[in-house]
Write a protein that holds these residues in place. Structure first.
Motif, PDB file in Angstrom:
ATOM      1  N   CYS A 123      36.971  55.508  40.338  1.00  0.00           N
ATOM      2  CA  CYS A 123      37.496  54.470  39.428  1.00  0.00           C
ATOM      3  C   CYS A 123      38.284  53.426  40.216  1.00  0.00           C
ATOM      4  O   CYS A 123      38.300  52.252  39.858  1.00  0.00           O
ATOM      5  N   GLU A 124      38.917  53.881  41.285  1.00  0.00           N
ATOM      6  CA  GLU A 124      39.649  52.973  42.186  1.00  0.00           C
ATOM      7  C   GLU A 124      38.692  51.919  42.773  1.00  0.00           C
ATOM      8  O   GLU A 124      39.001  50.724  42.819  1.00  0.00           O
ATOM      9  N   SER A 125      37.518  52.357  43.209  1.00  0.00           N
ATOM     10  CA  SER A 125      36.523  51.435  43.773  1.00  0.00           C
ATOM     11  C   SER A 125      35.960  50.517  42.697  1.00  0.00           C
ATOM     12  O   SER A 125      35.669  49.351  42.952  1.00  0.00           O
ATOM     13  N   ASP A 140      34.636  52.101  48.585  1.00  0.00           N
ATOM     14  CA  ASP A 140      34.680  50.700  48.159  1.00  0.00           C
ATOM     15  C   ASP A 140      33.451  49.940  48.669  1.00  0.00           C
ATOM     16  O   ASP A 140      32.873  49.121  47.951  1.00  0.00           O
ATOM     17  N   LEU A 141      33.048  50.221  49.910  1.00  0.00           N
ATOM     18  CA  LEU A 141      31.805  49.634  50.445  1.00  0.00           C
ATOM     19  C   LEU A 141      30.613  50.050  49.580  1.00  0.00           C
ATOM     20  O   LEU A 141      29.775  49.226  49.207  1.00  0.00           O
ATOM     21  N   ALA A 142      30.551  51.337  49.256  1.00  0.00           N
ATOM     22  CA  ALA A 142      29.413  51.861  48.489  1.00  0.00           C
ATOM     23  C   ALA A 142      29.327  51.212  47.110  1.00  0.00           C
ATOM     24  O   ALA A 142      28.236  50.963  46.594  1.00  0.00           O
ATOM     25  N   MET A 143      30.480  50.936  46.511  1.00  0.00           N
ATOM     26  CA  MET A 143      30.495  50.275  45.200  1.00  0.00           C
ATOM     27  C   MET A 143      29.847  48.886  45.289  1.00  0.00           C
ATOM     28  O   MET A 143      29.001  48.524  44.472  1.00  0.00           O
ATOM     29  N   LEU A 150      32.621  42.471  50.828  1.00  0.00           N
ATOM     30  CA  LEU A 150      32.946  43.815  51.302  1.00  0.00           C
ATOM     31  C   LEU A 150      34.433  43.880  51.639  1.00  0.00           C
ATOM     32  O   LEU A 150      35.010  42.875  52.054  1.00  0.00           O
ATOM     33  N   PRO A 151      35.046  45.054  51.476  1.00  0.00           N
ATOM     34  CA  PRO A 151      36.487  45.148  51.761  1.00  0.00           C
ATOM     35  C   PRO A 151      36.799  45.002  53.254  1.00  0.00           C
ATOM     36  O   PRO A 151      36.029  45.460  54.102  1.00  0.00           O
ATOM     37  N   ASN A 152      37.903  44.362  53.554  1.00  0.00           N
ATOM     38  CA  ASN A 152      38.426  44.315  54.926  1.00  0.00           C
ATOM     39  C   ASN A 152      39.895  43.923  54.921  1.00  0.00           C
ATOM     40  O   ASN A 152      40.224  42.740  54.907  1.00  0.00           O
TER      41      ASN A 152
END
Lengths: 228, 228
Positions: free
Chosen positions: B34-36, A72-75, A220-222
């Motif tokens: 795809c989730e990200s 998710d960070l990389a996205m 960013l996710p947290n």
């Protein structure tokens, strides 16, 4: 063995209910799934929460320590780099990008996982940082930490690879401001000094809301904590 | 049978790589899962996309038709109801809540699934609508559709349970404005008319960004399309 349809019998108000295991998960999470709670947090629909909801602790733990947090960070960082590469810079070196510190530039994950002292970089943010410097965009760190920790934070940033920056902006304890007010007023000052804030990245909505936000913001996710 | 560790052998540049199936999924999705991508879309980090990325079509289909879309909607609406119930109303009936129409009040899902004509309500939005009316908060519909469809949209809204509203605001084709500009200017007019916009809910970020946004905004999930 994978159980596809585990039926659970529940008794409420002297009535029997047959429900499947997935629904039970939803019910046990206070009427929602932990997956939906995570999305709610990240979209700023769920606000002001104090702790991870009961029943979602292990979900959040798996999220952070497993592959998803990194993906998710990389996205987000991938999108930020794409945006940064597409910018037409003015040539006067006035373009800056604002980085939050906690769980944006530096990771608190080892602290939460009780794995020692000193914070590593959020690797994806460090990647973005290097891309920005190579493009000629200056970096500002805008933390929520206080001035008296400036030396520790500077040393920590340098140690993990953030070797230079335009400014490291921290809070003065005497001035009581919400995070949004503090960070907005610091960004306003940057604009008044002639900087053009092309990007702003943080793990909290309070890092990136409040005028002036910057030309584009990145979240960013947290799912570990919420800062008002 | 559930395969936990399916190792795939790939050859690139005459080198062999052994990777597990999860990583392959990440690679086949253009370097991301795809989730990200879903999270990136919902957090407004991924913007301006035209179609669901190659390799994520069935993920999005499963998301929409499976349980998660409904659970994610319910999470947002639950937070919106909690917020609405906590409001102290002025007693002058000026509080309003703005609803987007497409995939907020009315669902396009059957259209996308080729299942017929006429749009059903997004059930969770209808629930919020009823809660707001019971609290004495007026509802405004602010669509992206055009004036010439007013009768069809009104009939559709009424048919599925949105029995009354303060205004249904639609676009005039002659005036070329982006969605954000159109919706912001309509909300500004509402304020100038003395309404107090306590809430604003939509499935697109362009529904809820742009001053004045309303006292609080809510983002419903929609990984099917992006409206600039």
């Amino acid at each position: 063995m994978l159980i596809h349809n585990l039926i659970v019998i529940l008794m409420t108000n002297n009535k029997l209910h047959a429900i499947n295991a997935h629904d039970l998960l939803v019910i046990s999470g206070g009427g929602f799934s932990c997956e939906s709670w995570l999305l709610g947090v990240e979209t700023n629909n769920v606000r002001g929460w104090k702790t991870v909801p009961r029943g979602c602790e292990s979900f959040v733990g798996q999220y952070m320590i497993g592959k998803r947090y990194g993906e998710d960070l990389a996205m987000v960082v991938g999108e930020a780099e794409k945006y940064a590469r597409g910018l037409k810079l003015g040539g006067d070196g006035k373009e800056v990008w604002v980085f939050d510190v906690d769980d944006t530039a530096l990771s608190n994950l080892p602290f939460y996982a009780h794995r020692g002292f000193g914070r590593p970089a959020v690797q994806q943010s460090l990647r973005l940082y290097k891309t920005l410097l190579s493009l000629g965009i200056k970096v500002m760190f805008l933390g929520t930490d206080f001035e008296h920790d400036r030396d520790i934070i500077s040393a920590n940033l340098r140690k993990v690879g953030y070797i230079t920056w335009e400014k490291l902006l921290l809070r003065i304890p005497k001035v009581k401001l919400s995070t949004i007010s503090f960070k907005s007023s610091e960004r306003k000052k940057l604009q008044q000094e002639g900087y053009k804030i092309v990007g702003n990245i943080g793990d909290q909505w309070s890092d990136i809301l409040g005028t002036p936000e910057g030309d584009r913001t990145f979240k960013l996710p947290n799912p570990m904590y919420y800062v008002n």
